[in-house]
Design a protein around this motif. Structure first.
Motif, mmCIF file in Angstrom:
data_model
loop_
_atom_site.group_PDB
_atom_site.id
_atom_site.type_symbol
_atom_site.label_atom_id
_atom_site.label_comp_id
_atom_site.label_asym_id
_atom_site.label_seq_id
_atom_site.Cartn_x
_atom_site.Cartn_y
_atom_site.Cartn_z
ATOM 1 N N GLU C 129 0.836 -1.201 0.000
ATOM 2 C CA GLU C 129 0.000 0.000 0.000
ATOM 3 C C GLU C 129 0.875 1.258 0.000
ATOM 4 O O GLU C 129 0.567 2.230 -0.697
ATOM 5 C CB GLU C 129 -0.934 -0.024 1.223
ATOM 6 N N VAL C 131 3.722 1.555 -1.365
ATOM 7 C CA VAL C 131 4.264 1.714 -2.720
ATOM 8 C C VAL C 131 3.188 2.283 -3.635
ATOM 9 O O VAL C 131 3.439 3.209 -4.414
ATOM 10 C CB VAL C 131 4.785 0.370 -3.273
ATOM 11 N N ARG C 132 1.987 1.764 -3.508
ATOM 12 C CA ARG C 132 0.898 2.282 -4.352
ATOM 13 C C ARG C 132 0.695 3.771 -4.122
ATOM 14 O O ARG C 132 0.513 4.542 -5.072
ATOM 15 C CB ARG C 132 -0.403 1.537 -4.066
ATOM 16 N N VAL C 133 0.698 4.173 -2.846
ATOM 17 C CA VAL C 133 0.504 5.600 -2.549
ATOM 18 C C VAL C 133 1.679 6.415 -3.094
ATOM 19 O O VAL C 133 1.494 7.483 -3.672
ATOM 20 C CB VAL C 133 0.335 5.816 -1.031
ATOM 21 N N ALA C 134 2.883 5.880 -2.958
ATOM 22 C CA ALA C 134 4.073 6.621 -3.412
ATOM 23 C C ALA C 134 4.020 6.901 -4.904
ATOM 24 O O ALA C 134 4.421 7.971 -5.356
ATOM 25 C CB ALA C 134 5.341 5.849 -3.069
ATOM 26 N N ILE C 135 3.502 5.947 -5.672
ATOM 27 C CA ILE C 135 3.479 6.151 -7.137
ATOM 28 C C ILE C 135 2.103 6.598 -7.631
ATOM 29 O O ILE C 135 1.852 6.584 -8.835
ATOM 30 C CB ILE C 135 3.939 4.885 -7.910
#
Lengths: 780, 292, 167
Positions: C129, C131-135
């Protein structure tokens, strides 16, 4: 049947340069002192051009020219880009002008090209080009366009009908007369934009020594582009080269030849100076072709058990302002709708309607997502009315495994019979349902509902025509240093085409991927070519690569057997050498290549034709049909209308899989695109056909946080009998069933409210209205 | 999409910056650039001069000053996001910041830039409205302070002269026992809110509401303070039913409609987001240690 | 290029190398990197700060280079995608993206990489999650992001274990 390379997830040839920032996209190409273009584009959806005053723009320091049609026309064989595919269905010709000079018919149509030292200066000057418009009435909504008194999208056109045709078979009247139930629905899938992350772009330069004009374009079809340009500019074939550099995504619209390509290439020819134009994102919204706006008015006839007896209705297809490709999108829709199911009688009347909007040509899926949306929505309606489980209803109607190959009465646009060549559709659906827990879902759903949560499950089946023929050439050549050079008319735009070709060739020629160089999409590297579209390149170019590699292999073995004085059967190719099976004596491929290059006065070993190379154009006229089933689970916030996709199960059959990771990547990417079409992507136009979504802050693409958890992909492999490798296309599969599956799931989640979905994208305000009892707004 | 021609100035002091804005014609101050730069690239604004504030170091910083927290206008959203001072003194802002754009935009975007851009859907704008922030402005005639309620002159238009700069924003610090909540509805993570709601609730010893704040972003042309809702809560026991009832009054709030979202949907969301914000704020309010 | 009057000489370090170049003051940092320094690995996808393809590291922090002027980089340190590999050895994130098919056309990849380098600097053990938010501010039209998330988790694990890059 996997090989050592084919069927394996080997490292992609493309990755290293892309990851290190060393790839070469069109905007990465530069020449010292290169000039830059900014286009002056129509601010009106429909207007006459009374005059264009370029004087102020020409006065800007750093501006070299401001070109209008009057400047270009003396150099052109034709004012128009005549690229439409043939069809008897046309009711008028709607070719795009190279630049508009009399009438503009959509916002964004190019009128003038400003050429300057930099794009910055070109944009300064473009703002000073004064176009005197006389605005005309506008056709914004294709449903209004066919009315008696409707304004004309083109002033002098007799009507707004671009083309019309019908498709069908069987006796629909009888089927509907005897049916136990008939249901009628209207459906609408909205227009979208391809939104490749790289916009379009063109660089053109004339090489003075050779007088060869080279155009680098982010095109999916360099050979077709060359043909058009040669005709327009009157250049000999050997004086023009079109190259597709690295392309940052295509998704369909880059297969079209565009006015900007003609203008930039011609300007480079006129001035003998390298020139670049890079489409910016705002231009992409108003000048790159779009797709999907279709309105369907459909009836389905079923017997008491839900067996389909007939399907009929009308399809109104928004064609946009010009014919930039053909009737192919609407044709694709009409030909796709019945495919997974046994439908005894079918009749569809199709009208392609001209509007004052950006021209419509294929985007990933090319008409098929709309058709699947309509068919699956109808089946859900039948299931609801007849109180039959949605999956059970589909089971009763799917083409059975034993019926394959199934000869449908349909024909492709080229007149070939549509034969579903391999696959087991019910087995595919069963696999998806089982993985998704279809049987158990009502229990989970009831438990969630008891806690106030609305979850739903949806299902959709698709059959996709892939591998559009007739051929895609590939040449394979072993150079005298032993390196294997592969060239193809196939064009790469991110879908791993080079890796695919290298795999097929490596399998026959030593299994060393690092020894292979692939040139895809360069008219200078191979004479003929079609390019990338219609999920065709693995099927068509893959087949030619296989045939060419086999020929080179046979020749290498034959020549080496003479060089080594052993029988061919005793030899194999391993790495960069031909050797005795299991090792021992060997001769490098480089030596074989040198041997067949010939020496003056000596025999070529084995008495073969010179050169260790082969070019093949494997002809496959029939399309091969991939299939799949998608099950989507959603949760809907009934207070806000927010739809969260919580799970996607995707069972599919694309025949033999060449590279599992690439296949999965294509599918997941397609699914993301389809989820965007289902929930987010909305290309808005107002009543004056002015675009209202012109930034990526307004046109919403799927982002990482909106994607569901990892997608569960199930592979079924029914090799196609139509090509040696047994493969089918997969580039568009993912997108095709998504709007249908999502709509089915949302409807299921909101069953307590009796919500019925007839339009995508599904947006939260619409859903709240539906939950509150309204019917879906079918106007933009 | 390239910026139009302009002259560029990068002062190092606030005094120089104010002087430049006061003397240059058609000048535009450049803060974090996350709004102005797209508008320049699209040529929606055509300034003759750009005055870049990024070298004016005195405009950055977070300082706790008793019952207020002072934030320099050029303080980056990222620095606010990771500030323990902000997390302690102004948790509403910390929560709001998780919805502001993306990491790359928060690394550059500033609080002053966001407030001056004054997008009614911007999270920091909603927080400033909720907390009655005070905006300090510096111009040729010196400094003045503007209560945030008077800061918006209209849609995306702050009530400051074009020769003035926002230099500092001051937020009151609420008691530790306060329950706060920032919730929003947007289509995707990081998008501007369609509707956002910021709520603060403080309970007295009897468990009644002693102070209440509710602000809505994205609904109207400017951020809205729902004073009637606040008044209806104060002195009351905050039952679920009460919260539901007062939130429902937001349905009549004046809302804007556009091609994406009709006004009626924003009004509907105003009710839902208000209720969710108040419910969450209540759940976080400390009932036991009621402010004496 | 614009007239000299509107041009400034910019001194900066990119990928550890010092540059001194004149540039028009209105030139965006992305154009400066690409067309003046010929570092074309940084891509331009939208020029209005939404797609994230142009993301670079500005003094170690990710930033959209289309939303900065080149002149603002004067005196600063920039890392672009070209600066991530160590000679022939790819950064673990680069290697992992290849392993997990986290790129197709590769146009968004440079912005993904720079964004993720910052993420792993700040948080060596991110969740999926995270990583998803970061990208979430980096758009990709090809991959559906799945391979990118998987690659990042894999690279993070390898970096924690001290494994190096890959040549």
């Amino acid at each position: 049947m996997s090989g050592r390379i084919v069927g394996q997830s080997v490292e992609r040839l493309e990755d290293r340069a892309l990851l290190r920032g060393e790839a070469r996209f069109v905007d990465d190409i530069s020449f010292p002192g290169m000039w830059h273009v900014a286009f002056v584009r129509s601010a009106h959806a429909h207007a006459m051009i009374l005059g264009v005053d370029v004087s102020a723009a020409l006065d800007v320091p750093g501006v070299h020219a401001v070109l209008t049609m009057a400047d270009l026309e003396p150099h052109l064989s034709d004012r128009l880009l005549r690229v439409a595919l043939p069809s008897p269905a046309y009711r008028q010709e709607l070719h795009r002008p190279v630049l508009a000079d009399r009438e503009v018919v959509h916002v964004g149509e190019a009128i003038a090209a400003v050429i300057a030292d930099s794009r910055y200066i070109a944009e300064d000057a473009a703002a000073l080009v004064m176009v005197d418009y006389d605005p005309l009435p506008v056709v914004s909504d294709c449903r209004d366009a066919m009315a008696e008194n409707a304004p004309r999208a083109h002033r002098d056109a007799p009507h707004n009908l671009a083309a019309e045709f019908d498709m069908g078979y069987g006796d629909c009247d009888e089927a509907f007369a005897k049916a136990a139930h008939v249901f009628r629905e209207n459906y609408w899938q909205h227009r979208g934009v391809a939104q490749s992350m790289e916009c379009r772009g063109v660089v053109a330069a004339l090489e003075p020594m050779s007088d060869v004009l080279t155009m680098w374009s982010s095109t999916q079809t360099p050979h077709a582009g060359k043909r058009v340009l040669c005709g327009l500019l009157g250049r000999d074939e050997d004086k023009l080269r079109v190259v597709t550099p690295d392309v940052g995504g295509g998704f369909g619209p880059k297969l079209v030849f565009y006015p900007e390509e003609a203008v930039v290439a011609l300007a480079a020819q006129i001035y003998g100076h390298p020139i670049k134009w890079i489409e910016d994102r705002r231009e992409h919204f108003v000048s790159t072709t779009q797709e999907r706006d279709q309105h369907w008015d459909m009836e389905i006839a079923v017997d008491a058990q839900g067996q389909i007896l007939g399907l009929r209705g009308t399809l109104l297809h928004d064609h946009g302002a010009y014919t930039a490709r053909g009737v192919n999108v609407a044709y694709g829709s009409a030909a796709a709708i019945t495919l997974p199911y046994v439908i005894p009688a079918y009749q569809l009347d199709i009208k392609l309607v001209v509007t004052n909007k950006v021209s419509v040509t294929p985007i990933r899926g090319a008409g098929q997502p709309q058709a699947v949306f309509v068919m699956e929505r109808l089946l859900d309606r039948v299931a609801r009315e007849l109180k039959i489980d949605r999956a059970e209803l589909r089971r009763r109607n799917l083409v059975a495994g034993a019926q394959i190959p199934y000869k449908t009465p349909l024909k492709t646009r080229g007149g070939m019979q549509v034969v579903l060549d391999s696959g087991d559709y019910p087995a595919c659906m069963a696999a998806a349902l089982e993985r998704a827990g279809w049987e158990d879902f009502p229990r989970r759903q009831a438990a969630a509902l008891a806690k106030g949560r609305h979850i739903g499950l949806g299902v959709a089946n698709y059959v996709e025509g892939t591998g559009r023929g007739p051929f895609e050439p590939v040449s394979v050549r072993v150079a005298e240093n032993g390196r294997i050079h592969v060239a193809s008319g196939a064009a790469a735009m991110g879908q791993s085409t080079k890796t695919m070709l290298a795999q097929v060739v490596a399998e026959q020629l030593g299994c060393d991927m690092s020894n292979i160089t692939v040139v895809a999409g360069d008219t200078g590297a191979i004479e003929l070519g079609m390019g990338g579209f219609n999920s065709r390149q693995a099927v068509m170019a893959g087949s030619s690569a296989h045939a060419a590699a086999l020929k080179v292999r046979q020749k290498a073995l034959h020549v080496a057997s003479h060089m080594l004085q052993v029988g061919e059967q005793a030899l194999e190719i391993e790495g960069t050498a031909v050797r005795l099976k299991g090792g021992g004596a060997q001769v490098e491929l480089a030596e074989v290549a040198k041997a067949v290059a010939g020496l003056p006065g000596y025999y070529i070993p084995g008495n073969v034709e010179p050169g260790l190379q082969a070019t093949e154009h494997v002809i496959i006229n029939d399309m091969t049909y991939a299939n799949g089933t998608c099950v989507v689970e959603v949760e809907v916030d009934a207070e806000t209308g927010l739809v969260r996709v919580s799970r996607v199960v995707f069972a599919h059959d694309c025949g033999r899989v060449l590279h599992p990771k690439i296949v999965e990547g294509q599918i997941i990417g397609g699914i993301a695109h389809g989820l965007g079409n289902a929930l987010f992507e909305w290309m808005g136009f107002d009543e004056n056909a002015q675009p209202v979504s012109t930034t990526l802050a307004e046109y919403l693409l799927m982002s990482s946080t909106e994607m569901p958890p990892p997608i569960e992909i199930l592979h079924l492999e029914s090799p196609s009998p139509l090509n040696e490798l047994g493969i089918k296309g997969v580039g568009e599969s993912g997108v095709i069933p998504m709007t249908a599956a999502v709509a089915s799931a949302v409807e299921d989640a909101l069953a307590p409210f009796g919500v019925s979905i007839a339009k995508v994208p599904i947006n939260p305000p619409d859903l709240i209205s539906l939950i509150h009892g309204a019917s879906q707004e079918m106007r933009a | 999409m390239k910026p139009p021609p302009f002259s560029y100035h990068d002062p190092e002091t606030l005094e120089q910056a104010v002087e430049l804005l006061a003397t240059l014609d058609n000048a535009k101050a450049l803060a974090g650039g996350q709004s102005l730069m797209p508008m320049l690239n699209m040529r929606f604004v055509l300034p003759d001069h750009v005055v870049d504030l990024n070298r004016v170091s005195e405009l950055s910083g977070i300082r706790r000053n008793g019952q207020t927290i002072e934030i320099g206008a050029m303080t980056r959203q990222r620095d606010l996001e990771f500030s323990s001072e902000i997390a302690t003194a102004c948790p509403l802002m910390s929560e709001a910041l998780t919805h502001v754009g993306h990491r790359q935009t928060r690394n550059r975007g500033t609080i002053g830039g966001s407030l001056c851009h004054l997008d009614p859907a911007a999270e920091l704008v909603c927080v400033a409205a909720a907390l009655d922030a005070v905006v300090e402005v510096v111009g040729p005639n010196g400094r003045r302070e503007i209560p945030f309620a008077e800061f918006p002159a209209g849609y995306m238009s702050p009530a400051i002269d074009f020769t003035e700069l926002v230099s500092r924003v001051t937020f009151p610090v609420w008691p530790r026992e306060t329950g706060h909540a920032f919730v929003e509805f947007s289509r995707r993570h990081g998008d501007f809110a369609i509707v956002s709601a910021a709520a603060m609730l403080l309970l007295d010893g009897a468990g009644r509401v002693s102070r209440a704040v509710l602000a809505l972003g994205g609904v109207g042309a400017v951020p809205l303070r729902m004073h009637d809702v606040e008044a209806a809560l104060i002195g009351q026991a905050p039952t679920a039913e009460l919260i539901r009832r007062v939130s429902e009054t937001c349905r009549t709030v004046e809302a804007v409609g556009d091609v994406y979202v009709p006004a009626s949907y924003r009004q509907h969301l105003a009710c839902v987001m208000s209720r969710r914000a108040l419910e969450t704020a209540l759940s976080r309010a400390d009932r036991s240690a009621a402010a004496a | 290029m614009d007239s000299v009057a509107d041009t400034r000489t910019i001194e900066l370090r990119v990928n550890g190398k010092a540059y001194s170049r004149p540039a028009p003051v209105r030139m965006t940092l992305s154009d400066f990197l690409r067309h003046e320094l010929k570092l074309t690995g940084t891509h331009v996808g939208c020029e209005h700060g939404v797609c994230g393809a142009c993301t670079i590291l500005f003094d170690g922090r990710s930033a959209r280079s289309c939303l900065m002027l080149a002149v603002q980089a004067n005196g600063h340190e920039i890392t672009t995608v070209e600066g991530l590999a160590n000679g022939k050895d790819m950064h673990p994130l680069q290697a992992a993206l290849s392993d997990h098919h986290g790129l197709q056309c590769g146009f968004c990849t440079p912005g993904m990489l720079t964004t993720l380098v910052e993420l792993l600097n700040d948080n060596p053990s991110p969740s999926a999650e995270d990583v998803r938010v970061a990208i979430s501010g980096n758009l990709c039209r090809c991959t559906g992001y799945e391979g990118i998330v998987a690659a990042t988790l894999d690279a993070a694990q390898k970096m924690r274990a001290g494994a190096g890059g890959r040549s």
